[in-house]
Design an enzyme around this catalytic site. Structure first.
Site, short mmCIF file in Angstrom:
data_model
loop_
_atom_site.label_atom_id
_atom_site.label_comp_id
_atom_site.label_asym_id
_atom_site.label_seq_id
_atom_site.Cartn_x
_atom_site.Cartn_y
_atom_site.Cartn_z
N LYS A 118 0.83 -1.22 0.00
CA LYS A 118 0.00 0.00 0.00
C LYS A 118 0.85 1.25 0.00
CE LYS A 118 -4.41 -1.80 0.78
NZ LYS A 118 -5.75 -1.77 1.27
N LYS A 200 -4.05 -10.63 -6.53
CA LYS A 200 -5.36 -10.96 -5.95
C LYS A 200 -6.43 -9.99 -6.43
CE LYS A 200 -6.16 -8.43 -1.75
NZ LYS A 200 -7.08 -8.31 -0.68
N LYS A 203 -11.00 -4.94 -4.21
CA LYS A 203 -12.04 -3.91 -4.35
C LYS A 203 -11.50 -2.65 -4.99
CE LYS A 203 -14.04 -4.43 0.10
NZ LYS A 203 -12.95 -4.12 1.02
P1 ATP Z 1 -8.99 -3.18 -0.59
O1 ATP Z 1 -8.92 -3.40 -2.07
O2 ATP Z 1 -9.75 -1.94 -0.19
O3 ATP Z 1 -7.67 -3.32 0.11
P2 ATP Z 1 -9.90 -5.87 -0.26
O4 ATP Z 1 -10.73 -6.21 -1.42
O5 ATP Z 1 -8.53 -6.42 -0.19
O6 ATP Z 1 -9.90 -4.32 -0.01
P3 ATP Z 1 -10.67 -6.21 2.56
O7 ATP Z 1 -11.77 -5.37 3.09
O8 ATP Z 1 -9.28 -5.77 2.90
O9 ATP Z 1 -10.77 -6.36 0.99
O10 ATP Z 1 -10.88 -7.74 2.99
C1 ATP Z 1 -12.03 -8.31 3.54
C2 ATP Z 1 -11.88 -9.81 3.60
O11 ATP Z 1 -11.87 -10.35 2.28
C3 ATP Z 1 -10.56 -10.26 4.25
O12 ATP Z 1 -10.82 -11.39 5.07
C4 ATP Z 1 -9.71 -10.67 3.08
O13 ATP Z 1 -8.76 -11.66 3.41
C5 ATP Z 1 -10.74 -11.20 2.12
N1 ATP Z 1 -10.28 -11.07 0.73
C6 ATP Z 1 -9.96 -9.91 0.10
N2 ATP Z 1 -9.61 -10.14 -1.17
C7 ATP Z 1 -9.70 -11.50 -1.36
C8 ATP Z 1 -9.46 -12.35 -2.48
N3 ATP Z 1 -9.07 -11.88 -3.65
N4 ATP Z 1 -9.67 -13.67 -2.31
C9 ATP Z 1 -10.07 -14.17 -1.13
N5 ATP Z 1 -10.32 -13.42 -0.04
C10 ATP Z 1 -10.14 -12.09 -0.14
#
Ligand code: ATP
Ligand code: LTN
Length: 336
Positions: A118, A200, A203
């Site tokens: 980040k 990965k 969002k």
């Molecule tokens: P951002 O893009 O804002 O960092 P993010 O999509 O990574 O957000 P988080 O809110 O940080 O999402 O994560 C919420 C939950 O979803 C956490 O338990 C995280 O491990 C899970 N998660 C996020 N992305 C993935 C993915 N691609 N596959 C599986 N689990 C995920």
């Protein structure tokens, strides 16, 4: 049987209100949270304080937080079975954050891969909150003495740190915190980007074709899967180096419950076009009820407000006991 034997285990998890949940958030984390309500005492939070580590427009942020709360309920979290609340509504998290920060080393926070990623992504705003983010996450979990934390694979390192902080605190001040265990799904713990399948799905990805949002309509979902990056082999087979296809097989397996072998034989002799269409249709049908629930919930703001207000009160009641105990342990003066 004594009460201690009957006591259910405690689950805590959180998700940031940084946009509509992706299929990765859903398969890796949120969809597992609903079924756990039957067996455990579950506490789920929209972690808006964590989301503040990246600059946000306040008006949009407020709206996104309410929508994320509605999405949480739409994904099957029942506010009568679980405690579902917004993190900033419970002051215990910030309180415990400080105490735990004083038991966390600069060196261990420097090693966190999410911080490194980040800060590369936002070089103009490497703020202290971004650096201490995992301490607040530890506070979220330890404030309820959670036993289990359902998360995707990317959060494993943060959970490990939370465990280390708990162990260290217990060694220094005497038994205080439960040392939490991660709960990571066997299939779909890391759903990959549809456009760069070595990364990965996230969002906050700027390329919308890379990400399936759980509120996308059926046509959009099918279109995004059709455009998913694969390889030129055109054989539906899980194998090293076939990241794009491996990801689609994983998604299809997570949604249908079929094994990799069953999927390979289902698509034996068929091309990627047929497979992508099947994945798209299956995912869209699977997500349709979430979309319907969300529309219904968002139309009733008063109901949502009632739920998150009550959730925060219940959360505070639990965590405040833990905070008082932590205050005593570290030697703060009692004033009540
Ligand atoms: P951002 O893009 O804002 O960092 P993010 O999509 O990574 O957000 P988080 O809110 O940080 O999402 O994560 C919420 C939950 O979803 C956490 O338990 C995280 O491990 C899970 N998660 C996020 N992305 C993935 C993915 N691609 N596959 C599986 N689990 C995920
Ligand atoms: N850091 C997590 C979100 C999160 C969380 C938590 C998850 C904040 N606090 C407590 C589990 C338990 C993330 O970025 N996905």
């Amino acid at each position: 049987m004594s009460e201690a034997v009957n006591k259910k285990k405690v689950i805590f998890s959180g998700i940031q209100p940084t946009g509509t949940f992706t299929l990765g958030n859903y398969i890796g984390a949120v969809r597992n949270w609903g079924p756990l309500q039957e067996e455990y005492d579950c506490i789920y939070s929209i972690v808006d304080m964590h989301a503040l580590t990246v600059k946000r427009d306040p008006v949009k942020f407020r709206q996104q937080t309410i929508e994320s709360y509605a999405l949480l309920l739409a994904c099957g979290i029942d506010p009568n079975k679980s405690i579902a609340f917004i993190q900033s509504h419970n002051p215990s998290h910030a309180q415990l954050n400080w105490i735990l920060a004083c038991s966390t080393q600069f060196g261990e926070l420097s090693r966190m891969t999410q911080f490194k990623d980040k800060s590369k992504k936002h070089p103009d705003d490497v703020n202290a909150g971004l650096f201490t983010y995992p301490v607040l996450m530890a506070a979220d979990i330890l404030a309820y003495n959670a036993d289990l934390v359902p998360i995707g694979a990317d959060q494993k390192q943060h959970l490990e740190l939370a465990r280390n902080i708990a162990v260290r605190f217990n060694q220094r001040f005497g038994d205080m915190f439960t040392v939490p265990e991660p709960y990571i799904p066997k299939v779909g713990a890391k759903v990959m980007s549809l456009q760069e399948p070595t990364k990965k799905m996230s969002k906050s990805d700027e390329n919308q074709n890379a990400v399936i949002l759980i509120l996308d309509d059926k046509d959009t979902i099918i279109r995004k899967f059709k455009r998913a990056v694969t390889d030129s082999e055109a054989v539906v087979k899980y194998a090293d180096g076939k990241d794009g296809i491996n990801n689609l097989i994983t998604i299809y397996s997570a949604v249908t419950g079929k094994s990799v072998a069953e999927i390979e034989s289902e698509f034996d002799g068929k091309g990627y076009g047929d497979f992508k269409l099947a994945v798209g249709e299956t995912v869209a049908d699977h997500l349709a009820p979430v979309r319907d629930n969300f529309a219904r919930l968002l139309a009733d703001r008063n109901y949502l407000k009632e739920c998150y207000t009550e959730g925060a009160q219940r959360a505070f009641k639990l965590s405040n006991r833990v905070i008082s105990k932590a205050h005593r342990k570290v030697g703060f003066v009692d004033y009540r």
